[in-house]
Design a protein around this motif. Structure first.
Motif, short mmCIF file in Angstrom:
data_model
loop_
_atom_site.label_atom_id
_atom_site.label_comp_id
_atom_site.label_asym_id
_atom_site.label_seq_id
_atom_site.Cartn_x
_atom_site.Cartn_y
_atom_site.Cartn_z
N VAL A 1 -21.23 21.93 -4.54
CA VAL A 1 -22.37 21.80 -3.63
C VAL A 1 -23.45 21.03 -4.36
O VAL A 1 -23.76 21.32 -5.51
N VAL A 2 -24.03 20.02 -3.68
CA VAL A 2 -25.09 19.23 -4.27
C VAL A 2 -26.22 19.10 -3.26
O VAL A 2 -25.99 18.84 -2.08
N GLY A 3 -27.44 19.31 -3.74
CA GLY A 3 -28.60 19.22 -2.87
C GLY A 3 -29.19 17.82 -2.88
O GLY A 3 -29.17 17.14 -3.89
N THR A 4 -29.72 17.41 -1.73
CA THR A 4 -30.40 16.13 -1.66
C THR A 4 -31.66 16.23 -0.82
O THR A 4 -31.72 16.99 0.14
N ASP A 5 -32.66 15.44 -1.22
CA ASP A 5 -33.87 15.29 -0.41
C ASP A 5 -34.15 13.80 -0.21
O ASP A 5 -35.21 13.41 0.22
N LEU B 1 -29.73 26.09 -0.63
CA LEU B 1 -28.66 25.81 -1.60
C LEU B 1 -27.90 27.07 -1.99
O LEU B 1 -26.67 27.08 -2.02
N LEU B 2 -28.64 28.12 -2.28
CA LEU B 2 -28.00 29.37 -2.67
C LEU B 2 -27.20 29.98 -1.53
O LEU B 2 -26.09 30.49 -1.74
N GLU C 1 -22.00 31.20 0.97
CA GLU C 1 -21.17 31.17 2.18
C GLU C 1 -19.86 30.42 1.97
O GLU C 1 -18.83 30.83 2.48
N ARG C 2 -19.92 29.34 1.23
CA ARG C 2 -18.74 28.49 1.04
C ARG C 2 -17.98 28.78 -0.26
O ARG C 2 -17.04 28.10 -0.60
N ALA C 3 -18.39 29.82 -0.97
CA ALA C 3 -17.77 30.21 -2.23
C ALA C 3 -17.68 29.03 -3.19
O ALA C 3 -16.63 28.72 -3.75
N ALA C 4 -18.82 28.37 -3.38
CA ALA C 4 -18.88 27.20 -4.26
C ALA C 4 -18.57 27.59 -5.69
O ALA C 4 -18.87 28.71 -6.13
N ASP C 5 -17.99 26.65 -6.41
CA ASP C 5 -17.72 26.84 -7.83
C ASP C 5 -18.83 26.24 -8.69
O ASP C 5 -18.98 26.61 -9.86
N PRO D 1 -24.89 32.04 -7.58
CA PRO D 1 -23.68 32.86 -7.65
C PRO D 1 -22.54 32.14 -8.39
O PRO D 1 -21.45 32.68 -8.52
N CYS D 2 -22.81 30.91 -8.88
CA CYS D 2 -21.77 30.13 -9.54
C CYS D 2 -22.40 29.26 -10.63
O CYS D 2 -23.60 29.34 -10.88
N ASP D 3 -21.59 28.42 -11.25
CA ASP D 3 -22.09 27.51 -12.27
C ASP D 3 -23.12 26.56 -11.66
O ASP D 3 -23.04 26.22 -10.47
N VAL D 4 -24.07 26.10 -12.49
CA VAL D 4 -25.08 25.14 -12.06
C VAL D 4 -25.13 24.01 -13.09
O VAL D 4 -25.16 24.28 -14.29
N LEU D 5 -25.14 22.79 -12.59
CA LEU D 5 -25.33 21.63 -13.44
C LEU D 5 -26.66 20.98 -13.05
O LEU D 5 -26.85 20.61 -11.89
N ILE D 6 -27.58 20.91 -14.01
CA ILE D 6 -28.85 20.22 -13.79
C ILE D 6 -28.71 18.85 -14.44
O ILE D 6 -28.65 18.74 -15.65
N VAL D 7 -28.64 17.83 -13.60
CA VAL D 7 -28.42 16.47 -14.07
C VAL D 7 -29.74 15.86 -14.52
O VAL D 7 -30.74 15.93 -13.80
#
Length: 155
Positions: A7-11, A101-102, A107-111, A140-146
């Motif tokens: 899952v990736v957020g965009t604005d 995002l959370l 809901e989608r069981a993101a990894d 609820p899962c791993d997070v990558l802050i780019v």
């Protein structure tokens, strides 16, 4: 570790598009689905300006209006595909970026959730919590802050 759902957020910002590119690269490597999420506010720009003036902050970093959100989401999906994402879906949700995002990740069981670092080193981000820092604390899962913007420059 292979991811199945990223899952990736965009604005629509350059920072967010950098995060979308990285999410697509990760997804391509593991055959994962990229779910691009855009949170938006139904608040008009005038309402936003009044609220920001009264609150004395610029925390309103969401996309304003559904039409702008759809455009930001379309651009992000194209960027994901151009960056190697072969399985790309999108989701437009009214609400606060962190909450959206959370919620979608759960809901989608993101990894993995991928976000850009914009706002993480700003004074306001340190006081109120930037999207990346709050997401990383509650995910609820791993997070990558780019690393998409230099410290203090991403307002």
């Amino acid at each position: 570790m292979a991811y199945g759902m990223v899952v990736v957020g965009t604005d629509g910002s350059d920072s967010a598009l950098g995060a979308v590119e990285r999410a697509a690269e990760i997804a391509e490597a593991s055959g994962a689905l990229v779910l691009v999420v855009c949170a938006y506010s139904a608040m008009t720009r005038r309402e936003q300006a009044v609220a920001a003036a009264q609150l004395g902050d610029t925390r309103f970093d969401q996309v304003i209006g559904e039409e702008a959100a759809e455009a930001a989401l379309a651009a992000a999906c194209k960027r994901a595909q151009d960056s190697g994402g072969t399985r790309v879906e999108s989701r437009l949700v009214e609400g606060d970026a962190v909450h959206v995002l959370l919620q979608v990740a759960e809901e989608r069981a993101a990894d993995l959730i991928v976000v850009g670092n914009r706002g993480i080193n700003t004074r306001l981000g340190r006081i109120l919590g930037s999207v990346p820092s709050v997401v990383s604390q509650r995910s609820p899962c791993d997070v990558l802050i780019v690393h998409t913007v230099e410290g203090g420059k991403g307002v």
